[in-house]
Motif scaffolding. Structure first.
Motif, mmCIF file in Angstrom:
data_model
loop_
_atom_site.group_PDB
_atom_site.id
_atom_site.type_symbol
_atom_site.label_atom_id
_atom_site.label_comp_id
_atom_site.label_asym_id
_atom_site.label_seq_id
_atom_site.Cartn_x
_atom_site.Cartn_y
_atom_site.Cartn_z
ATOM 1 N N ILE A 1 -13.690 98.827 -50.192
ATOM 2 C CA ILE A 1 -14.704 98.399 -51.157
ATOM 3 C C ILE A 1 -16.023 99.147 -50.997
ATOM 4 C CG2 ILE A 1 -13.676 96.116 -51.388
ATOM 5 C CD1 ILE A 1 -16.179 95.082 -49.812
ATOM 6 N N GLY A 2 -16.082 100.079 -50.051
ATOM 7 C CA GLY A 2 -17.290 100.860 -49.858
ATOM 8 C C GLY A 2 -18.429 100.066 -49.241
ATOM 9 N N ALA A 3 -18.089 99.216 -48.294
ATOM 10 C CA ALA A 3 -19.087 98.381 -47.624
ATOM 11 C C ALA A 3 -18.881 98.488 -46.116
ATOM 12 C CB ALA A 3 -18.951 96.929 -48.082
ATOM 13 N N THR A 4 -19.641 97.719 -45.388
ATOM 14 C CA THR A 4 -19.508 97.695 -43.934
ATOM 15 C C THR A 4 -18.797 96.413 -43.504
ATOM 16 O OG1 THR A 4 -21.600 96.528 -43.614
ATOM 17 C CG2 THR A 4 -21.690 98.954 -43.683
ATOM 18 N N PRO A 5 -18.215 96.405 -42.315
ATOM 19 C CA PRO A 5 -17.648 95.158 -41.799
ATOM 20 C C PRO A 5 -18.692 94.042 -41.734
ATOM 21 C CG PRO A 5 -16.796 96.996 -40.544
ATOM 22 C CD PRO A 5 -17.875 97.554 -41.443
ATOM 23 N N ALA A 6 -19.941 94.393 -41.438
ATOM 24 C CA ALA A 6 -21.008 93.384 -41.380
ATOM 25 C C ALA A 6 -21.211 92.729 -42.748
ATOM 26 C CB ALA A 6 -22.303 94.023 -40.892
ATOM 27 N N PHE A 7 -21.066 93.510 -43.815
ATOM 28 C CA PHE A 7 -21.193 92.948 -45.163
ATOM 29 C C PHE A 7 -20.089 91.923 -45.410
ATOM 30 C CE2 PHE A 7 -20.268 93.003 -49.744
ATOM 31 C CZ PHE A 7 -21.511 92.653 -50.244
#
Length: 107
Positions: free
Chosen positions: A27-33
């Motif tokens: 999804i083009g995000a970070t694991p933190a997101f």
């Protein structure tokens, strides 16, 4: 060696197939997101036997929508609320269509 029947899993939008790393990449995000979305209670990933987060395709669609809203400047909390309301509206519209199809108006 007998393999389990996996045919249904390929088509199951709720099957938790994706690790946090692969989900974030998709999804083009970070694991933190993704973890933040869990804290905001938009998505609740299942856990593997080892305790690792696993995400379904349905959850990834919600997360991608949240990412889009956040990218547009919406806070995570507001984005999650918007998505929940969109999901509720979609379900209400689906039910309404079903009811109309099964009980046409009489004149």
């Amino acid at each position: 060696m007998t393999r389990p029947d996996t045919g249904d899993r390929f088509d199951d939008d709720d099957y938790p197939a994706y690790t946090v790393g692969s989900a974030a990449e998709m999804i083009g995000a970070t694991p933190a997101f993704l973890r933040a979305l869990g804290q905001a209670q938009l998505i609740e990933p299942r856990r593997s036997e080892g305790g690792h987060r696993r995400y379904s395709r349905y959850q990834l669609r919600l997360a991608a929508r949240a990412r889009d809203l956040v990218d547009e400047g919406t806070s995570i909390e507001a984005a999650c609320r918007i998505i929940v309301l969109e999901d509720q509206l979609e379900e209400a519209q689906r039910i309404n269509e079903e009811l109309r199809a099964t009980d046409p108006p009489t004149e």
